[in-house]
Scaffold this motif. Structure first.
Motif, short mmCIF file in Angstrom:
data_model
loop_
_atom_site.label_atom_id
_atom_site.label_comp_id
_atom_site.label_asym_id
_atom_site.label_seq_id
_atom_site.Cartn_x
_atom_site.Cartn_y
_atom_site.Cartn_z
N ILE A 131 0.97 -1.15 -0.08
CA ILE A 131 0.02 -0.08 -0.18
C ILE A 131 0.94 1.15 0.10
O ILE A 131 0.55 2.21 -0.64
N ARG A 132 1.86 1.23 0.65
CA ARG A 132 2.77 2.43 0.68
C ARG A 132 3.55 2.51 -0.71
O ARG A 132 3.56 3.96 -1.01
N LYS A 133 3.86 1.61 -1.42
CA LYS A 133 4.47 1.70 -2.57
C LYS A 133 3.42 2.28 -3.80
O LYS A 133 3.40 3.15 -4.44
N TRP A 134 2.05 1.87 -3.71
CA TRP A 134 1.09 2.13 -4.48
C TRP A 134 0.64 3.77 -4.24
O TRP A 134 0.59 4.23 -5.20
N ALA A 135 0.80 4.27 -3.06
CA ALA A 135 0.50 5.34 -2.55
C ALA A 135 1.68 6.47 -3.24
O ALA A 135 1.60 7.65 -3.74
N ARG A 136 2.91 5.90 -3.12
CA ARG A 136 4.15 6.59 -3.60
C ARG A 136 4.15 6.73 -5.05
O ARG A 136 4.40 7.92 -5.66
N GLU A 137 3.59 5.57 -5.73
CA GLU A 137 3.63 5.60 -7.15
C GLU A 137 2.72 6.58 -7.75
O GLU A 137 2.82 7.07 -8.87
N ASN A 138 1.57 6.57 -7.11
CA ASN A 138 0.44 7.28 -7.60
C ASN A 138 0.50 8.83 -6.86
O ASN A 138 -0.46 9.62 -7.07
N HIS A 139 1.64 8.95 -6.36
CA HIS A 139 1.99 10.61 -5.79
C HIS A 139 1.07 11.05 -4.77
O HIS A 139 0.71 12.06 -4.57
N LEU A 140 0.63 9.97 -4.12
CA LEU A 140 -0.36 10.40 -2.79
C LEU A 140 0.51 10.66 -1.73
O LEU A 140 0.06 11.49 -0.70
N THR A 141 1.59 10.30 -1.58
CA THR A 141 2.68 10.32 -0.64
C THR A 141 3.99 10.97 -1.22
O THR A 141 4.32 10.50 -2.28
N HIS A 142 4.69 11.83 -0.38
CA HIS A 142 5.89 12.42 -0.97
C HIS A 142 7.03 12.52 0.03
O HIS A 142 6.66 12.02 1.15
N ASP A 143 8.26 12.68 -0.46
CA ASP A 143 9.13 12.57 0.51
C ASP A 143 9.47 13.83 1.39
O ASP A 143 9.95 13.64 2.50
N VAL A 144 8.77 14.94 0.96
CA VAL A 144 8.65 16.02 1.51
C VAL A 144 7.24 16.27 2.07
O VAL A 144 6.32 15.90 1.77
#
Length: 539
Positions: free
Chosen positions: A288-301
């Motif tokens: 789920i965390r990778k899904w969110a990252r690849e769909n730009h729902l989460t970011h590093d900043v």
């Protein structure tokens, strides 16, 4: 786990070499000081060759460091640390150290993709993703070595100081190359009631925030001017939580150091203990965390989007609230651990010593079903009126109008997702619906194309959702060319002089009332616009 890794760092040294082939000579040299228990080799950006040597005990390391020398250069700061250089190029391949040697490099993206394509089903894909992306033993060793280096640098004035990692590095959900968050604790007061001698001290600032800022400023100067391997020191002292940011070159890790974030350490311990309670939790979380990252729902900043921490709590809450819970409410876990006063923050130190216990699950869950259930759960969840409480394991009436409300388990009057905007929650809901649709269409293995969870990570599918402010324009007449509304795969140009509608991509291929309309100053065109909108609403 933290204590074990901390002790491991005290017994280790990091040695940069010219070539990995000097290992045997280096190992035999180190064996003169004591038994080498373990050795790991890694490379940073295909340039630096580095070894980590773990000895039998910390006394061996102290003895070794007393025999080290500084480079013959007048323009150096002669500090002592566990970061060393070995410049010999003598080779000796016949060595008893061969069995100790292990060369470690994380898998490449191409290797991960091949493994996921070769999996038999979605559940196996999730397990392989977890194994390939989880923080490795090497990654943990490197992070605790950094903490140990900082402790030693400050131990002259503060012999009882601690540098404690928290966040992804220790909460059970970290991945290779993740940043390192650290807490510097200087407030360990030494008390001896029988002693008549007291240390002379200085008065601290009356304002705790000012004391934190001045301390970090001074520590930043020490890191920048004296400690080897630390560069790009940034002092971000006016933030809500003041921090120091820096890059640790020998490990390639970017670091954040704070002083006033003790709850971050406690929460990391809590998440780690939860991650160990059931074998399904970590594979589900990584997917789920990778899904969110690849769909730009989460970011590093940080920003107005959902943070990895908030997303992790959403996954754990789903596992509590589903019809057959895989995780008990936190208060129930506290009671099982032996505490009954139900004050979670006060009990964390006790829990971290005793550990959490969880009744064994009677049913073996399928990871693919859990993944689909997660998306179904949050597709139907009433975010407008309800919030998430991991303490009770039930939804709660939101005490404010935040688009997303997740109760902080350690400070229950706070919302950990207060930063999230309504636009980001709309995008989250859209991505959840899209994920369900993709899982239904691509759940069968296809050796010639992406399938299963790889479809959830497809960058092409994420491009149209990468910017929540992106809007598309089309002609008004195009609204009536299809019964299903607008085909959002193309952008139509304006030819007749009428203003086009502007819309947010909140529901794919569906015309909704959420469109923003630009009205002309001309009265006739305003009337015509209202007529068009009435037709849309009737359809």
């Amino acid at each position: 786990m933290i204590k074990r890794r901390h002790l491991q760092a005290k017994k280790s040294v990091l040695v940069e070499v010219n070539s990995r082939y000097v290992f045997h000579d280096l190992c035999e040299y180190c064996q003169q000081f004591g038994h080498v228990k373990y050795a790991i080799h890694y490379r940073i950006k295909n340039e630096k060759e580095v070894f980590i040597f773990e000895f039998e005990n910390s006394e061996v390391v102290k003895n070794l460091l007393t025999q080290c020398s500084h480079p013959e250069d007048d323009e150096i700061v002669p500090v002592h640390s566990h970061l060393l250089l070995y410049g010999s190029e003598a080779l000796n391949h016949d060595s008893s150290c061969q069995s100790l040697f292990e060369s470690v490099n994380p898998p490449t993206q191409a290797e991960i993709l091949r493994d996921l394509l070769e999996a038999r089903n979605i559940s196996e894909q999730m397990i392989k993703l977890h194994l390939s992306e989880q923080l490795s033993d090497l990654g943990s060793r490197l992070r605790f070595l950094i903490c140990s280096q900082l402790e030693e640098a400050l131990s002259g004035m503060f012999p009882n100081c601690q540098v404690l990692p928290f966040g992804s590095s220790v909460n059970g959900f970290g991945k290779n190359f993740c940043d390192l968050d650290m807490l510097l604790s200087l407030n360990t007061v030494q008390n001896n009631p029988t002693s008549r001698l007291k240390f002379q001290t200085k008065k601290a600032y009356a304002n705790d925030r000012m004391q934190t800022q001045r301390t970090l400023e001074t520590v930043g100067d020490i890191l920048q001017n004296f400690l080897p391997g630390i560069v790009q020191v940034q002092r971000i002292l006016q933030a809500r939580v003041p921090i120091l940011k820096f890059h640790h070159i020998p490990t390639g890790i970017y670091c954040d150091l704070s002083i006033s974030n003790k709850n971050g350490v406690l929460m990391s311990k809590l998440l780690y203990m939860c991650s160990e309670l059931d074998p399904h939790i970590q594979p589900l979380m990584y997917t789920i965390r990778k899904w969110a990252r690849e769909n730009h729902l989460t970011h590093d900043v940080p920003g107005r989007w959902i943070s990895n921490f908030s997303l992790s709590l959403m996954v754990l809450f789903f596992l509590q609230a589903r019809s057959q819970p895989l995780l008990l409410p936190l208060m129930d876990l506290v009671c099982i651990a032996g505490k009954s006063d139900k004050t979670l923050p006060d009990d964390m130190e006790y829990i971290s010593q005793k550990g959490l216990k969880h009744p064994p699950s009677e049913k073996t869950e399928d990871l693919e079903i859990l993944l689909k259930e997660f998306f179904l759960f949050y597709e139907k969840f009433n975010f407008k009126e309800r919030g998430l409480s991991l303490t009770t394991g039930h939804s709660m009436v939101k005490p404010d109008y935040s688009p997303l409300y997740i109760e902080n388990p350690l400070e229950q009057e706070l919302n950990v997702s207060k930063n999230v905007s309504s636009e980001e929650m709309e995008r989250f809901s859209t991505c959840v619906r899209t994920a369900l649709w993709k899982l239904e269409l691509n759940n069968i293995k296809n050796s010639d194309d992406l399938w299963g969870i790889l479809k959830l990570f497809d960058p092409k599918a994420a491009e149209n959702q990468s910017n929540p402010q992106t809007v598309k324009g089309f002609q008004v007449s195009a609204l009536f060319n299809s019964k299903n509304g607008v085909n959002d795969s193309s952008t139509l140009t304006n030819k007749d002089g009428l203003n086009s509608f502007l819309y947010r991509n909140s529901k794919p291929r569906t015309v909704t009332r959420g469109f923003t309309l630009k009205l002309f100053g001309n009265k006739k065109k305003k009337i015509r616009t209202k007529e068009i909108m009435n037709k849309i609403h009737k359809n």
